[in-house]
Design an enzyme around this catalytic site. Structure first.
Site, short mmCIF file in Angstrom:
data_model
loop_
_atom_site.label_atom_id
_atom_site.label_comp_id
_atom_site.label_asym_id
_atom_site.label_seq_id
_atom_site.Cartn_x
_atom_site.Cartn_y
_atom_site.Cartn_z
N HIS A 1 1.44 2.39 3.85
CA HIS A 1 0.65 3.54 3.98
C HIS A 1 0.40 4.32 5.46
O HIS A 1 0.85 3.39 6.39
CB HIS A 1 -0.87 2.97 4.06
N CYS B 1 -5.96 4.36 -4.31
CA CYS B 1 -6.18 3.01 -3.67
C CYS B 1 -7.24 2.02 -4.44
O CYS B 1 -7.48 1.19 -4.76
CB CYS B 1 -6.39 3.04 -2.20
N HIS C 1 -11.10 -2.42 1.21
CA HIS C 1 -11.40 -1.14 0.61
C HIS C 1 -11.88 -1.06 -0.39
O HIS C 1 -11.93 -0.21 -1.43
CB HIS C 1 -10.05 -0.33 0.74
N ASN D 1 -0.49 2.18 -6.00
CA ASN D 1 -0.47 3.55 -6.61
C ASN D 1 0.96 3.94 -6.30
O ASN D 1 1.72 3.54 -5.46
CB ASN D 1 -1.51 4.54 -5.89
N ASP E 1 0.90 -1.11 0.01
CA ASP E 1 0.12 -0.09 -0.11
C ASP E 1 0.89 1.26 0.20
O ASP E 1 1.70 1.60 1.04
CB ASP E 1 -0.97 -0.15 1.22
#
Length: 569
Positions: free
Chosen positions: A225, A79, A135, A290, A40
């Site tokens: 993240h 995300c 998510h 990303n 992430d």
């Protein structure tokens, strides 16, 4: 010849059922295990196989060098869209996920009519398990992982949370626990580091797996993240942070510790696969979701240098992804794949590798690249739609062949080239340039004013030591290689001012200008017109974004302090 008496009909039916069951069982046993690992917010310059001289990632590197490094690989800039594309094989503009991310108690998710990766693999006889971040919608139970093809899920539903107490803070008014096994909340695993917990769970799944059946393990990590911005955004056990005393910047050193924990997790998974004798029949795919949130974006210290921009932008730093595929089943290994590949290609590619036929999948935007990857041949993909976001003033980005066009505000507040933080003062000075190492330095008047978007840790003391160092993969498995770097050439004096896609489209030739220094739109007006027409064709197929207002009924304060589904469909 069968005589059609009732007894013979019954025997024939029984024979047919047993035969089909036997064939299916044999095929299932032969299918490869598939492990999909998602990091992430991992930036281009956060792995040493891309040349990072700050953060060694030996376990990740070993798989990358021994497999296929994807050097022309793209994800969405943020995300939820990437995860939706990965699971469905469809572009976010076709699933309504093209704008931002699912936030707090918004009432939407990856549409239920989309058949997703675990459901496809279950059709092939796979055991399907998920460990980590979802998510893709949680307002109703029907959107949850265990109701969409996964036999088990250990992890969380929202976009981020604290690495130790596992609460998610959307804002000070919407804050609650988001940690569960399947549908059940877990309240007794506080003070346990999520990366370690996810690793232990993945290792346990592999250890208990019946090797007569194929395994599909989806491991979307929380790392790297940021945690909750109301607490400590960057969190890692002290023993990981202490590996990076050469990094004098406090924030980047914490971030490096988070990367090290992720790298050790990869090593532990591989070591367990080896110990079970599964590695020779396993495909491991590794991807970021990303580009990295560099230079303080989203309270983080990731890095994409020398690429331009950060997470949530359509600059290369936002969409060019860290990725590789590794497997002894690949015909050719240990090379760099320079053909275009997009995150929505993984579903048909891995399904094909598992022996399925992607032709049964309808309305796919992804392409099957298995044979191209396995034999190092040219792939089917000729273009990549980076995004079309119609919200606000709107923006879009498209790659066709070697050329990339940008239209609208694709991230102009974060359009710089951000070297990695190294020294203590780098955080405060924004460190957007370094005269000795990086050449041209901007005038102060030309530096973007972005202080309001940055989060600076007030605390300077070292974080508490928690957890134990995980065992890495066995020494015999290591592969070595040369880092795959991006070479940009000299930075022109007008690189920062030659492109403003809010005023007119910008055009870049990515193979010769990967850092987006030179806007060549003026010299190639016909090409710009053609690419704008192609964008319009895509726009005509787009569905509206599904985003909606936050529903107060989903506030954790109404659900015993936890994020839970609150809508009955």
């Amino acid at each position: 010849m069968w005589i059609t008496t009732p007894s013979h009909v019954g025997r024939a039916a029984l024979f047919y059922v047993l035969t089909i069951g036997l064939i299916t069982g044999c095929l299932s046993a032969q299918r490869p295990n598939i492990v999909v690992i998602v990091a992430d917010d991992l930036g281009w310059n956060d792995v040493s196989f891309h040349g990072s001289d700050q953060i060694p990632t030996p376990n990740i590197d070993a798989l990358a060098y021994g497999g296929i490094i994807l050097n022309n690989y793209y994800v969405s800039p943020i995300c939820t869209p990437t995860r939706g594309a990965l699971m469905s094989g469809r572009h976010p503009i076709h699933t309504g996920l093209q704008h931002s991310v699912i936030y707090a108690s918004e009432k939407y998710g990856l549409p239920l009519e989309e058949k997703i990766m675990p459901q496809w693999f279950k059709d092939l006889g796979y055991r399907t398990h998920m460990v980590g971040k979802w998510h893709l919608g949680m307002f109703a139970e029907e959107y949850l992982p265990t109701l969409r093809g996964f036999e088990s899920h250990y992890g969380y539903y929202q976009g981020c949370e604290d690495y130790y107490d596992h609460t998610y803070e959307a804002n000070p008014e919407y804050w609650g626990l988001d940690w569960r096994r399947n549908l059940d909340l877990i309240r007794n695993e506080t003070e346990m580091y999520s990366t370690d917990l996810f690793t232990a769970e993945a290792v346990n799944i592999i250890k208990k797996h019946d090797t007569k059946e194929p395994l599909f393990l989806y491991l979307p990590h929380q790392a790297v993240h940021s945690g909750n911005t109301g607490g400590d955004p960057l969190q890692a056990p002290q023993h990981y942070v202490d590996r990076f005393l050469h990094i004098k910047n406090y924030h980047r050193r914490l971030f490096a510790g988070m990367v090290a924990a992720l790298d050790d997790s990869v090593g532990a998974v591989v070591k367990t696969l080896e110990s079970r004798g599964m590695m020779n029949n396993t495909i491991i795919m590794f991807t970021t979701d990303n580009g990295g949130p560099a230079n303080g974006f989203d309270a983080n210290a990731a890095n994409n240098f020398p690429l331009r921009g950060v997470k949530a932008t359509l600059w290369e730093g936002g969409v060019r992804g860290v990725g590789f595929i590794h497997s002894p089943l690949l015909q050719k290994q240990g090379y760099v794949y320079n053909n275009m590949l997009h995150v929505c290609d993984w579903l048909p590619t891995l399904y094909s590798a598992a022996g399925g036929s992607p032709r049964v999948m309808k309305n796919l935007d992804g392409y099957d690249h298995w044979e191209a990857l396995s034999r190092n041949r040219k792939g089917k993909r000729k273009e990549i739609l980076h995004n079309i976001d119609p919200k606000g003033q709107g923006h879009s980005g498209l790659r066709v062949g070697d050329y990339k066009i940008l239209v609208g505000d694709v991230g102009m507040a974060w359009d710089d080239w951000y070297p990695p933080w190294q020294n203590p003062a780098d955080t405060e000075s924004l460190h957007v340039n370094n005269t000795e190492k990086y050449g041209h330095i901007r005038n102060n008047d030309d530096t973007k004013s972005v202080n309001t978007n940055l989060y600076y840790l007030e605390k300077s003391s070292e974080i508490e030591s928690k957890g134990e160092i995980l065992n890495s993969m066995t020494e015999s498995y290591y592969h070595k290689g040369a880092p795959v770097r991006v070479n940009c050439g000299p930075k022109p004096f007008n690189a920062s001012t030659s492109c403003d896609p809010r005023k007119s489209p910008c055009l870049f030739h990515i193979p010769s200008d990967p850092c987006e220094y030179n806007n060549i739109a003026y010299q190639n007006k016909d090409l710009v017109i053609q690419m704008l027409a192609r964008l319009m064709q895509y726009q005509n197929t787009m569905v509206p974004p599904l985003n909606g207002p936050v529903d107060p009924a989903g506030n954790p304060k109404y659900h015993d302090g936890a994020w839970v589904p609150w809508v009955k469909l």
